[in-house]
Structure formats: structure tokens, C-alpha cells
Design a protein around this motif. Structure first.
Motif, PDB file in Angstrom:
ATOM      1  N   LEU A 181      -6.629  61.390  94.463  1.00  0.00           N
ATOM      2  CA  LEU A 181      -7.984  61.083  94.906  1.00  0.00           C
ATOM      3  C   LEU A 181      -8.546  59.904  94.118  1.00  0.00           C
ATOM      4  CD1 LEU A 181      -9.585  64.635  95.283  1.00  0.00           C
ATOM      5  CD2 LEU A 181      -8.699  63.162  97.093  1.00  0.00           C
ATOM      6  N   SER A 182      -9.253  59.047  94.826  1.00  0.00           N
ATOM      7  CA  SER A 182      -9.975  57.964  94.174  1.00  0.00           C
ATOM      8  C   SER A 182     -11.137  58.546  93.370  1.00  0.00           C
ATOM      9  CB  SER A 182     -10.506  56.983  95.221  1.00  0.00           C
ATOM     10  OG  SER A 182     -11.538  56.192  94.700  1.00  0.00           O
ATOM     11  N   ILE A 183     -11.368  57.973  92.193  1.00  0.00           N
ATOM     12  CA  ILE A 183     -12.442  58.475  91.338  1.00  0.00           C
ATOM     13  C   ILE A 183     -13.809  58.145  91.918  1.00  0.00           C
ATOM     14  CG2 ILE A 183     -13.494  58.240  89.057  1.00  0.00           C
ATOM     15  CD1 ILE A 183     -10.665  57.691  87.993  1.00  0.00           C
ATOM     16  N   SER A 184     -13.973  56.940  92.422  1.00  0.00           N
ATOM     17  CA  SER A 184     -15.282  56.510  92.917  1.00  0.00           C
ATOM     18  C   SER A 184     -15.555  56.945  94.355  1.00  0.00           C
ATOM     19  CB  SER A 184     -15.413  54.990  92.807  1.00  0.00           C
ATOM     20  OG  SER A 184     -14.349  54.346  93.485  1.00  0.00           O
ATOM     21  N   TYR A 185     -14.505  57.121  95.175  1.00  0.00           N
ATOM     22  CA  TYR A 185     -14.693  57.474  96.582  1.00  0.00           C
ATOM     23  C   TYR A 185     -14.450  58.959  96.862  1.00  0.00           C
ATOM     24  CZ  TYR A 185     -14.635  52.447  97.546  1.00  0.00           C
ATOM     25  OH  TYR A 185     -14.915  51.111  97.569  1.00  0.00           O
ATOM     26  N   ASP A 186     -13.773  59.651  95.922  1.00  0.00           N
ATOM     27  CA  ASP A 186     -13.406  61.060  96.093  1.00  0.00           C
ATOM     28  C   ASP A 186     -12.614  61.283  97.386  1.00  0.00           C
ATOM     29  OD1 ASP A 186     -13.275  63.667  95.183  1.00  0.00           O
ATOM     30  OD2 ASP A 186     -15.033  64.298  96.326  1.00  0.00           O
ATOM     31  N   THR A 187     -11.780  60.302  97.701  1.00  0.00           N
ATOM     32  CA  THR A 187     -10.919  60.332  98.891  1.00  0.00           C
ATOM     33  C   THR A 187      -9.534  59.863  98.459  1.00  0.00           C
ATOM     34  OG1 THR A 187     -12.821  59.742 100.264  1.00  0.00           O
ATOM     35  CG2 THR A 187     -10.646  59.516 101.270  1.00  0.00           C
ATOM     36  N   SER A 188      -8.494  60.369  99.108  1.00  0.00           N
ATOM     37  CA  SER A 188      -7.145  59.945  98.738  1.00  0.00           C
ATOM     38  C   SER A 188      -6.991  58.447  98.977  1.00  0.00           C
ATOM     39  CB  SER A 188      -6.099  60.714  99.544  1.00  0.00           C
ATOM     40  OG  SER A 188      -6.126  60.318 100.908  1.00  0.00           O
ATOM     41  N   THR A 189      -6.260  57.803  98.089  1.00  0.00           N
ATOM     42  CA  THR A 189      -6.064  56.358  98.226  1.00  0.00           C
ATOM     43  C   THR A 189      -5.307  56.016  99.508  1.00  0.00           C
ATOM     44  OG1 THR A 189      -4.047  56.504  96.873  1.00  0.00           O
ATOM     45  CG2 THR A 189      -6.106  55.977  95.735  1.00  0.00           C
ATOM     46  N   ALA A 190      -4.441  56.923  99.965  1.00  0.00           N
ATOM     47  CA  ALA A 190      -3.712  56.674 101.217  1.00  0.00           C
ATOM     48  C   ALA A 190      -4.677  56.560 102.385  1.00  0.00           C
ATOM     49  CB  ALA A 190      -2.700  57.793 101.466  1.00  0.00           C
ATOM     50  N   GLN A 191      -5.675  57.460 102.426  1.00  0.00           N
ATOM     51  CA  GLN A 191      -6.656  57.410 103.516  1.00  0.00           C
ATOM     52  C   GLN A 191      -7.513  56.153 103.416  1.00  0.00           C
ATOM     53  OE1 GLN A 191      -9.037  60.957 103.910  1.00  0.00           O
ATOM     54  NE2 GLN A 191     -10.549  59.967 105.228  1.00  0.00           N
ATOM     55  N   LEU A 192      -7.910  55.787 102.199  1.00  0.00           N
ATOM     56  CA  LEU A 192      -8.713  54.585 102.014  1.00  0.00           C
ATOM     57  C   LEU A 192      -7.959  53.345 102.484  1.00  0.00           C
ATOM     58  CD1 LEU A 192     -10.264  55.176  98.467  1.00  0.00           C
ATOM     59  CD2 LEU A 192     -11.505  55.055 100.635  1.00  0.00           C
ATOM     60  N   MET A 193      -6.682  53.237 102.077  1.00  0.00           N
ATOM     61  CA  MET A 193      -5.895  52.061 102.439  1.00  0.00           C
ATOM     62  C   MET A 193      -5.610  52.020 103.931  1.00  0.00           C
ATOM     63  SD  MET A 193      -3.288  51.601  99.185  1.00  0.00           S
ATOM     64  CE  MET A 193      -2.540  53.229  99.384  1.00  0.00           C
ATOM     65  N   ALA A 194      -5.355  53.189 104.535  1.00  0.00           N
ATOM     66  CA  ALA A 194      -5.087  53.224 105.979  1.00  0.00           C
ATOM     67  C   ALA A 194      -6.301  52.745 106.764  1.00  0.00           C
ATOM     68  CB  ALA A 194      -4.700  54.641 106.398  1.00  0.00           C
ATOM     69  N   GLU A 195      -7.502  53.152 106.331  1.00  0.00           N
ATOM     70  CA  GLU A 195      -8.717  52.723 107.021  1.00  0.00           C
ATOM     71  C   GLU A 195      -8.937  51.219 106.874  1.00  0.00           C
ATOM     72  OE1 GLU A 195     -11.705  55.062 105.179  1.00  0.00           O
ATOM     73  OE2 GLU A 195     -11.227  56.910 106.305  1.00  0.00           O
ATOM     74  N   ARG A 196      -8.705  50.694 105.676  1.00  0.00           N
ATOM     75  CA  ARG A 196      -8.958  49.271 105.431  1.00  0.00           C
ATOM     76  C   ARG A 196      -7.897  48.375 106.059  1.00  0.00           C
ATOM     77  NH1 ARG A 196     -13.162  48.561 101.797  1.00  0.00           N
ATOM     78  NH2 ARG A 196     -14.214  50.564 101.574  1.00  0.00           N
ATOM     79  N   MET A 197      -6.662  48.851 106.152  1.00  0.00           N
ATOM     80  CA  MET A 197      -5.601  48.042 106.759  1.00  0.00           C
ATOM     81  C   MET A 197      -5.812  47.861 108.260  1.00  0.00           C
ATOM     82  SD  MET A 197      -3.687  46.976 104.349  1.00  0.00           S
ATOM     83  CE  MET A 197      -2.122  46.443 105.019  1.00  0.00           C
ATOM     84  N   GLN A 198      -6.606  48.734 108.878  1.00  0.00           N
ATOM     85  CA  GLN A 198      -6.927  48.570 110.296  1.00  0.00           C
ATOM     86  C   GLN A 198      -7.747  47.307 110.545  1.00  0.00           C
ATOM     87  OE1 GLN A 198      -8.727  52.107 111.944  1.00  0.00           O
ATOM     88  NE2 GLN A 198      -7.250  53.447 110.953  1.00  0.00           N
ATOM     89  N   VAL A 199      -8.321  46.760 109.480  1.00  0.00           N
ATOM     90  CA  VAL A 199      -9.045  45.497 109.582  1.00  0.00           C
ATOM     91  C   VAL A 199      -8.193  44.345 109.061  1.00  0.00           C
ATOM     92  CG1 VAL A 199     -11.091  44.221 108.837  1.00  0.00           C
ATOM     93  CG2 VAL A 199     -11.264  46.663 109.363  1.00  0.00           C
ATOM     94  N   SER A 200      -7.549  44.546 107.917  1.00  0.00           N
ATOM     95  CA  SER A 200      -6.822  43.456 107.255  1.00  0.00           C
ATOM     96  C   SER A 200      -5.589  43.006 108.036  1.00  0.00           C
ATOM     97  CB  SER A 200      -6.417  43.874 105.841  1.00  0.00           C
ATOM     98  OG  SER A 200      -7.555  44.050 105.030  1.00  0.00           O
ATOM     99  N   ILE A 201      -4.829  43.950 108.583  1.00  0.00           N
ATOM    100  CA  ILE A 201      -3.606  43.578 109.319  1.00  0.00           C
ATOM    101  C   ILE A 201      -3.939  42.796 110.587  1.00  0.00           C
ATOM    102  CG2 ILE A 201      -1.622  44.470 110.589  1.00  0.00           C
ATOM    103  CD1 ILE A 201      -1.198  44.530 107.640  1.00  0.00           C
ATOM    104  N   PRO A 202      -4.856  43.285 111.457  1.00  0.00           N
ATOM    105  CA  PRO A 202      -5.220  42.460 112.631  1.00  0.00           C
ATOM    106  C   PRO A 202      -5.789  41.101 112.246  1.00  0.00           C
ATOM    107  CG  PRO A 202      -5.969  44.716 112.937  1.00  0.00           C
ATOM    108  CD  PRO A 202      -5.507  44.612 111.515  1.00  0.00           C
ATOM    109  N   LEU A 203      -6.561  41.039 111.160  1.00  0.00           N
ATOM    110  CA  LEU A 203      -7.111  39.756 110.713  1.00  0.00           C
ATOM    111  C   LEU A 203      -5.981  38.811 110.310  1.00  0.00           C
ATOM    112  CD1 LEU A 203      -9.379  37.863 109.808  1.00  0.00           C
ATOM    113  CD2 LEU A 203      -9.432  39.098 107.626  1.00  0.00           C
ATOM    114  N   ALA A 204      -5.010  39.309 109.561  1.00  0.00           N
ATOM    115  CA  ALA A 204      -3.884  38.471 109.135  1.00  0.00           C
ATOM    116  C   ALA A 204      -3.040  38.039 110.328  1.00  0.00           C
ATOM    117  CB  ALA A 204      -3.022  39.226 108.117  1.00  0.00           C
ATOM    118  N   VAL A 205      -2.810  38.954 111.275  1.00  0.00           N
ATOM    119  CA  VAL A 205      -2.009  38.618 112.461  1.00  0.00           C
ATOM    120  C   VAL A 205      -2.720  37.549 113.296  1.00  0.00           C
ATOM    121  CG1 VAL A 205      -1.126  39.514 114.652  1.00  0.00           C
ATOM    122  CG2 VAL A 205      -0.822  40.834 112.558  1.00  0.00           C
TER     123      VAL A 205
END
Length: 321
Positions: free
Chosen positions: A79-103
């Protein structure tokens, strides 16, 4: 071909292993107490001890490393200390923006750079060549964050065609949709693509000019092929090795280096996540995000190596030998 792939795959795995060691060592062995840094100077000894237990800092470094790698291999993250959410979930949510932007940025870069680079090479030392090189020099000189601000002023403030920032989401239920999401990513993609297009245009021009001096080009011309057929059908494929190298590096850079652009446009991407994690001193998120980005760069280079063998059989033959 199988032997070539096996060698590349082994190199890929060893590189990931070495990267994980470096990422862990840099973040785990920083001077000072990580728990103390997170909680601040006014934290009590009891709260620091509790934070150390939560972060696993009371265990030996080797145990922490093995637990971290074992969790990543199982698809489990802490779990992330500041978000209290697993880092896998945080990264999966953010990659939905970063990957399409990079593509999107990469698509714009390749489409523009290949066209301009081949055109400049075909017009060597003529007005067209000089114009393309001049604009590419401007693209290299302009910082992408400054270009991003100019794009916002023009298309969002004055023309009011696009939004100045934010991301509506991919789902219509969230008030967005695919069309609105792509519109929100268009200006950031243009800002990211400008510098990369300038670089790739110059590389493409240089590679095409080198290939035009080869004997097979004169043979193709002697057989009656038009200049257009020769450039796009024969020259470009043989010039793609150095171009692919730069494309692989650029795509990795578009994913890992979009921190400033994502902050300018207030995009909830992976770059903004790591920026926020550093600001919040959330080393757990920083460690996992850096490892993810490193793995993506290594994976991209692995696919570029495979493309080498498909485009140029000499690469595959060299490894076989």
C-alpha cells in the motif's frame, strides 16, 4: 531466429534484474531515516518505530529486496503511504493516461519525421532540404513546456477549440468518452512530439542519404523504378536500423519523460504520480514507479532488437555466427 530471441530474452531478464538492484539500492540506502523523513522532525520515537514496521525497515535489506521482487513477480504490491492504495492500482490508473499520450505523440512524431526526413534527403541542398533542417533546428531549441504554454494560449485561450488541461476520462459515465479523452491529449501530444520530430527528422534524413549512396539504389534506378518507388519501397527499409534505434529511445522517453508536460496540462498520468510521490515523500510509490518505467524502457528496446532482425537479416545472421 530462435537462438537470437533466446539471447535477447536472457539479456532482457538480466537487465531487469540489474535495474531492480540499482533502484532498490538507491532508494533504500539514502542517507537518513526514511520514516523520519516521511513523518517530519516533530515525530515521536514510537510513531517512527511504527512507520518503520509498516514500511518493513526493521527487516534486513536483503529480506526487503526479496520480498519486494517476490511481490512484483506475483503481481502483488504494498500500500502507498500517502494514498492508502496499492501501488499496482495507482500505476494501472495512471498508465491509462500516460500510454495513450505516448502512443499519440509517437504516432505524430513518426508520421511527420519520416515524411520530412525523406523529403529533405530527396531535396538535398535545395530549398526544401534547407527549410526542413531550419524548422527541425527550431524544434530542437524550443523547450517542450514553453511550447505547451504557447499551445494552451493559442488553442485553449484564444481560439477556444480545446481545453487548457485536465482529463475527462475514457468512459462516458465519467463525463468524458473516447473522443473527449483524445481531444484532451492532443495538445500535450503535440508538445511532446515537437522535439522528438526534430530529432527523428534529422536521423531519417542522414540515414536515407547514406542509403542513397549504396549500389543497389543505382541498380533500382537502372531498372526503371521512379524516385518515389525507390525511396519508399527500397531506401526507407534499408535506412530503418538507425531510425528504429532512435524511435525506441524516443518512445521510452515519451513515457518516462512526460512529467513536466503532465503537470502543465494537469494530466493524471504516471509522470504526475511520481512527481506527487516525491513531494509526499512516498518512497514506496517512487520505487515501484521507477521500476515500472525502467522495465518499460528495457521491454521497448527488446522489441526494437527483434524488429532489427525482421528488417535486416544481417543482424540475425551476425548473432547466429
Amino acid at each position: 531466429m530462435p537462438l537470437f530471441l533466446i539471447k535477447r530474452l536472457l539479456s532482457f531478464i538480466l537487465t531487469l534484474l540489474a535495474t531492480s538492484v540499482v533502484v532498490f539500492a538507491v532508494l533504500e540506502f539514502l542517507p537518513g531515516n526514511a520514516a523520519q523523513v516521511i513523518l517530519g522532525e516533530t515525530a515521536t520515537a514510537e510513531s517512527i518505530a511504527a512507520m518503520e514496521t509498516k514500511m518493513g525497515l526493521n527487516q534486513p535489506a536483503s529480506t526487503r529486496y526479496l520480498n519486494w521482487i517476490g511481490g512484483l513477480l506475483k503481481g502483488q504490491t504494498v500500500l502507498s503511504i500517502s494514498y492508502d492504495t496499492s501501488t499496482a492500482q495507482l500505476m494501472a490508473e495512471r498508465m491509462q493516461v500516460s500510454i495513450p499520450l505516448a502512443v499519440m505523440a509517437m504516432f505524430l512524431t513518426v508520421a511527420l519525421a519520416l515524411t520530412l526526413g525523406i523529403y529533405a534527403a530527396s531535396q538535398q541542398n535545395k530549398a526544401g532540404d534547407v527549410s526542413v533542417m531550419m524548422f527541425s533546428q527550431v524544434g530542437l531549441a524550443v523547450p517542450n513546456f514553453w511550447l505547451a504554454i504557447l499551445l494552451i494560449l493559442l488553442f485553449a485561450v484564444h481560439l477556444e477549440w480545446l481545453s487548457a488541461g485536465g482529463f475527462p476520462g475514457w468512459s462516458a459515465d465519467d463525463g468524458g468518452g473516447v473522443g473527449e479523452a483524445l481531444k484532451a491529449l492532443l495538445l500535450p501530444a503535440l508538445a511532446l512530439a515537437a522535439v522528438q520530430t526534430a530529432i527523428l527528422t534529422r536521423v531519417t534524413r542522414s540515414a536515407v542519404l547514406d542509403t542513397l549512396r549504396e549500389d543497389f539504389v543505382r541498380t533500382a534506378r537502372a531498372k526503371g523504378l521512379s524516385r518515389r518507388q525507390m525511396l519508399w519501397g527500397h531506401v526507407l527499409r534499408n535506412a530503418m536500423i538507425p531510425v528504429l534505434t532512435v524511435m525506441g529511445l524516443q518512445f521510452g522517453n515519451l513515457i518516462t519523460g512526460a512529467i513536466v508536460i503532465e503537470n502543465v496540462f494537469v494530466l493524471p498520468g504516471i509522470g504526475r504520480l511520481i512527481f506527487q510521490a516525491i513531494a509526499n515523500r512516498d518512497l514506496i510509490v517512487v520505487r515501484d514507479v521507477v521500476m515500472l518505467l525502467s522495465a518499460l524502457v528495457v521491454l521497448i528496446n527488446f522489441f526494437i532488437d527483434v524488429l532489427y532482425a525482421l528488417i535486416d537479416p544481417r543482424v540475425k545472421a551476425g548473432h547466429a555466427g
